[in-house]
Design a protein around this motif. Structure first.
Motif, mmCIF file in Angstrom:
data_model
loop_
_atom_site.group_PDB
_atom_site.id
_atom_site.type_symbol
_atom_site.label_atom_id
_atom_site.label_comp_id
_atom_site.label_asym_id
_atom_site.label_seq_id
_atom_site.Cartn_x
_atom_site.Cartn_y
_atom_site.Cartn_z
ATOM 1 N N SER A 80 0.830 -1.338 -0.062
ATOM 2 C CA SER A 80 0.150 0.094 -0.168
ATOM 3 C C SER A 80 0.963 1.209 -0.242
ATOM 4 O O SER A 80 0.668 2.189 -0.730
ATOM 5 C CB SER A 80 -0.991 0.051 0.973
ATOM 6 O OG SER A 80 -1.921 -1.145 1.222
ATOM 7 N N GLY A 81 2.088 1.349 0.855
ATOM 8 C CA GLY A 81 2.895 2.361 0.791
ATOM 9 C C GLY A 81 3.259 2.712 -0.499
ATOM 10 O O GLY A 81 3.753 3.775 -1.006
ATOM 11 N N SER A 82 3.648 1.580 -1.143
ATOM 12 C CA SER A 82 4.572 1.697 -2.539
ATOM 13 C C SER A 82 3.620 2.231 -3.519
ATOM 14 O O SER A 82 4.045 2.794 -4.266
ATOM 15 C CB SER A 82 5.453 0.235 -2.815
ATOM 16 O OG SER A 82 4.286 -0.668 -3.376
ATOM 17 N N VAL A 83 2.460 1.964 -3.546
ATOM 18 C CA VAL A 83 1.462 2.246 -4.356
ATOM 19 C C VAL A 83 1.257 4.033 -4.152
ATOM 20 O O VAL A 83 1.293 4.582 -5.137
ATOM 21 C CB VAL A 83 0.228 1.579 -4.437
ATOM 22 C CG1 VAL A 83 -1.002 2.144 -5.059
ATOM 23 C CG2 VAL A 83 0.403 0.152 -4.736
ATOM 24 N N SER A 84 1.147 4.295 -2.908
ATOM 25 C CA SER A 84 0.980 5.663 -2.575
ATOM 26 C C SER A 84 2.005 6.592 -2.875
ATOM 27 O O SER A 84 1.925 7.555 -3.516
ATOM 28 C CB SER A 84 0.787 5.721 -0.986
ATOM 29 O OG SER A 84 -0.491 4.983 -0.565
ATOM 30 N N TYR A 85 3.331 5.820 -2.912
ATOM 31 C CA TYR A 85 4.393 6.816 -2.990
ATOM 32 C C TYR A 85 4.453 6.915 -4.580
ATOM 33 O O TYR A 85 4.947 7.977 -5.160
ATOM 34 C CB TYR A 85 5.576 5.999 -2.712
ATOM 35 C CG TYR A 85 6.867 6.618 -2.993
ATOM 36 C CD1 TYR A 85 7.343 7.658 -2.389
ATOM 37 C CD2 TYR A 85 7.554 6.079 -3.939
ATOM 38 C CE1 TYR A 85 8.471 8.503 -2.633
ATOM 39 C CE2 TYR A 85 9.086 6.788 -4.382
ATOM 40 C CZ TYR A 85 9.444 7.907 -3.714
ATOM 41 O OH TYR A 85 10.395 8.492 -4.077
ATOM 42 N N THR A 86 4.306 5.676 -5.335
ATOM 43 C CA THR A 86 4.319 5.846 -6.498
ATOM 44 C C THR A 86 3.465 6.812 -7.362
ATOM 45 O O THR A 86 3.706 7.628 -8.167
ATOM 46 C CB THR A 86 4.117 4.450 -7.217
ATOM 47 O OG1 THR A 86 5.195 3.445 -6.861
ATOM 48 C CG2 THR A 86 4.231 4.452 -9.007
ATOM 49 N N HIS A 87 1.929 6.635 -6.701
ATOM 50 C CA HIS A 87 1.104 7.745 -7.203
ATOM 51 C C HIS A 87 1.498 9.201 -6.903
ATOM 52 O O HIS A 87 1.155 10.009 -7.535
ATOM 53 C CB HIS A 87 -0.023 7.634 -6.531
ATOM 54 C CG HIS A 87 -1.324 8.314 -6.815
ATOM 55 N ND1 HIS A 87 -1.965 8.243 -8.112
ATOM 56 C CD2 HIS A 87 -2.056 9.397 -6.259
ATOM 57 C CE1 HIS A 87 -2.924 8.969 -8.336
ATOM 58 N NE2 HIS A 87 -3.019 9.852 -6.956
ATOM 59 N N LEU A 88 1.930 9.583 -5.700
ATOM 60 C CA LEU A 88 2.326 10.801 -5.386
ATOM 61 C C LEU A 88 3.554 11.240 -6.167
ATOM 62 O O LEU A 88 4.011 12.550 -6.185
ATOM 63 C CB LEU A 88 2.849 10.744 -3.769
ATOM 64 C CG LEU A 88 1.720 10.824 -2.822
ATOM 65 C CD1 LEU A 88 1.983 10.775 -1.365
ATOM 66 C CD2 LEU A 88 0.601 11.757 -3.214
#
Length: 64
Positions: A49-57
């Motif tokens: 979940s964190g990697s998806v959020s980081y990639t999105h940001l």
């Protein structure tokens, strides 16, 4: 629009299975060690979940 990363979805599914299995210790009365891994599943799910959020940001956007 960016395509979904299927490898992250597979890891999240695997993490959910590990977490669910950790709550099924009643199914393994003689082999209680099989019903472990809840913390590992939580960490894996939060990592995904964190990697998806980081990639999105961090993706560049085309805002005008």
């Amino acid at each position: 629009m960016k395509q979904r990363n299927i490898s992250i979805d597979i890891l999240k599914c695997f993490a959910a299975l590990i977490i669910t299995n950790s709550h099924m210790d009643i199914l393994y009365p003689k082999f209680g060690a099989l019903a472990t891994g809840g913390a590992i599943g939580d960490a894996l799910f939060f990592f995904c979940s964190g990697s998806v959020s980081y990639t999105h940001l961090t993706l560049p956007t085309n805002r005008e």
